[in-house]
Design an enzyme around this catalytic site. Structure first.
Site, PDB file in Angstrom:
ATOM      1  N   CYS A   1       0.857  -1.183   0.000  1.00  0.00           N
ATOM      2  CA  CYS A   1       0.000   0.000   0.000  1.00  0.00           C
ATOM      3  C   CYS A   1       0.890   1.229   0.000  1.00  0.00           C
ATOM      4  O   CYS A   1       1.869   1.280   0.746  1.00  0.00           O
ATOM      5  CB  CYS A   1      -0.883  -0.025   1.248  1.00  0.00           C
ATOM      6  SG  CYS A   1      -1.975   1.397   1.380  1.00  0.00           S
TER       7      CYS A   1
ATOM      8  N   HIS B   1     -10.144   1.507   1.910  1.00  0.00           N
ATOM      9  CA  HIS B   1      -9.654   2.844   2.298  1.00  0.00           C
ATOM     10  C   HIS B   1     -10.812   3.809   2.546  1.00  0.00           C
ATOM     11  O   HIS B   1     -10.708   4.712   3.371  1.00  0.00           O
ATOM     12  CB  HIS B   1      -8.770   3.436   1.186  1.00  0.00           C
ATOM     13  CG  HIS B   1      -7.342   2.953   1.210  1.00  0.00           C
ATOM     14  ND1 HIS B   1      -6.489   3.236   2.231  1.00  0.00           N
ATOM     15  CD2 HIS B   1      -6.626   2.231   0.316  1.00  0.00           C
ATOM     16  CE1 HIS B   1      -5.290   2.701   1.979  1.00  0.00           C
ATOM     17  NE2 HIS B   1      -5.350   2.084   0.815  1.00  0.00           N
TER      18      HIS B   1
ATOM     19  N   HIS C   1      -9.189  -3.729  -1.855  1.00  0.00           N
ATOM     20  CA  HIS C   1      -8.166  -2.994  -1.084  1.00  0.00           C
ATOM     21  C   HIS C   1      -8.478  -1.489  -1.112  1.00  0.00           C
ATOM     22  O   HIS C   1      -8.472  -0.828  -0.066  1.00  0.00           O
ATOM     23  CB  HIS C   1      -6.784  -3.285  -1.685  1.00  0.00           C
ATOM     24  CG  HIS C   1      -5.665  -2.495  -1.065  1.00  0.00           C
ATOM     25  ND1 HIS C   1      -4.611  -3.090  -0.403  1.00  0.00           N
ATOM     26  CD2 HIS C   1      -5.426  -1.154  -1.019  1.00  0.00           C
ATOM     27  CE1 HIS C   1      -3.793  -2.132   0.045  1.00  0.00           C
ATOM     28  NE2 HIS C   1      -4.254  -0.959  -0.329  1.00  0.00           N
ATOM     29  N   GLU C   2      -8.768  -0.980  -2.300  1.00  0.00           N
ATOM     30  CA  GLU C   2      -9.041   0.462  -2.417  1.00  0.00           C
ATOM     31  C   GLU C   2     -10.356   0.827  -1.740  1.00  0.00           C
ATOM     32  O   GLU C   2     -10.462   1.866  -1.091  1.00  0.00           O
ATOM     33  CB  GLU C   2      -9.065   0.891  -3.895  1.00  0.00           C
ATOM     34  CG  GLU C   2      -7.763   0.667  -4.655  1.00  0.00           C
ATOM     35  CD  GLU C   2      -6.532   1.162  -3.914  1.00  0.00           C
ATOM     36  OE1 GLU C   2      -6.631   2.150  -3.174  1.00  0.00           O
ATOM     37  OE2 GLU C   2      -5.466   0.546  -4.069  1.00  0.00           O
TER      38      GLU C   2
HETATM   39 ZN    ZN Z   1      -3.723   1.087  -0.031  1.00  0.00          ZN
END
Ligand code: ZN
Length: 187
Positions: free
Chosen positions: A108, A154, A150-151
């Site tokens: 990341c 966030h 994953h995004e």
């Molecule tokens: Zn990330």
């Protein structure tokens, strides 16, 4: 066009929930500028995905885009996903379609120099708006589904380190490089 500073783990902004973009703002100059800055920042950092909060903007906007890079040399791309497939996803929503998971050594841009092994659902249904305010509804799987999850995390203030399968499977890239392999994952 501007390369923004990417916030690092420890910055409280990365732990906040981002706000939905109102539909009538999707085509605004503000969002266009934001997306431009995100692409500039992601490319400068050599990433394959970026979420708006990583550059300090708490809006539900993510970008993904990848091609074989030095950061991910081992990833095999199927024909359809070969080369560049950059996309902007506004107000994304995810539905898990399987309990089957796949694992990757994730990195990341907000946790620089490190990698950790994370397992995530293999197949998802993904809904999002593009920059033309068009609603997409699609099923994706494999590596692309991992990057999107994953995004997406966030946007809810979640980092991949929160999802480590085992904290022993986490460390600095340079240490893994020294031993020429990532630790073996026991499944
Ligand atoms: Zn990330």
């Amino acid at each position: 066009m501007a390369i923004k500073n990417i916030l690092k783990i420890g910055n409280p902004i990365l732990r906040q929930r981002s706000e939905e973009v109102p539909l009538n703002e999707i085509r605004s100059k503000e969002i266009k500028d934001l997306v431009k800055d995100m692409f500039d920042s992601m490319k400068a950092a050599g990433g394959i995905g970026l979420a708006a909060p990583q550059i300090g903007v708490l809006k539900r906007v993510i970008i993904v885009g990848y091609e074989p890079t030095d950061r991910y040399p081992d990833i095999k791309f199927d024909k359809e996903h070969e080369g560049v497939k950059y996309r902007v996803m506004i107000n994304p929503e995810i539905e898990y379609l399987t309990e089957e998971t796949i694992g990757f050594w994730e990195g990341c841009l907000s946790v620089p120099g490190m990698r950790g092994y994370v397992e995530r659902p293999k197949k998802i249904r993904l809904k999002f708006y593009d920059m033309e305010e068009e609603l997409h509804d699609e099923i994706i799987e494999g590596f692309e589904a991992i990057v999107v999850q994953h995004e997406y995390d966030h946007l809810d203030g979640i980092l991949y380190v929160d999802r480590l399968k085992d904290t022993k499977l986490f460390g600095f890239d340079e240490e893994f490089e020294k031993i020429k392999q990532y630790p073996v994952v026991e499944v």
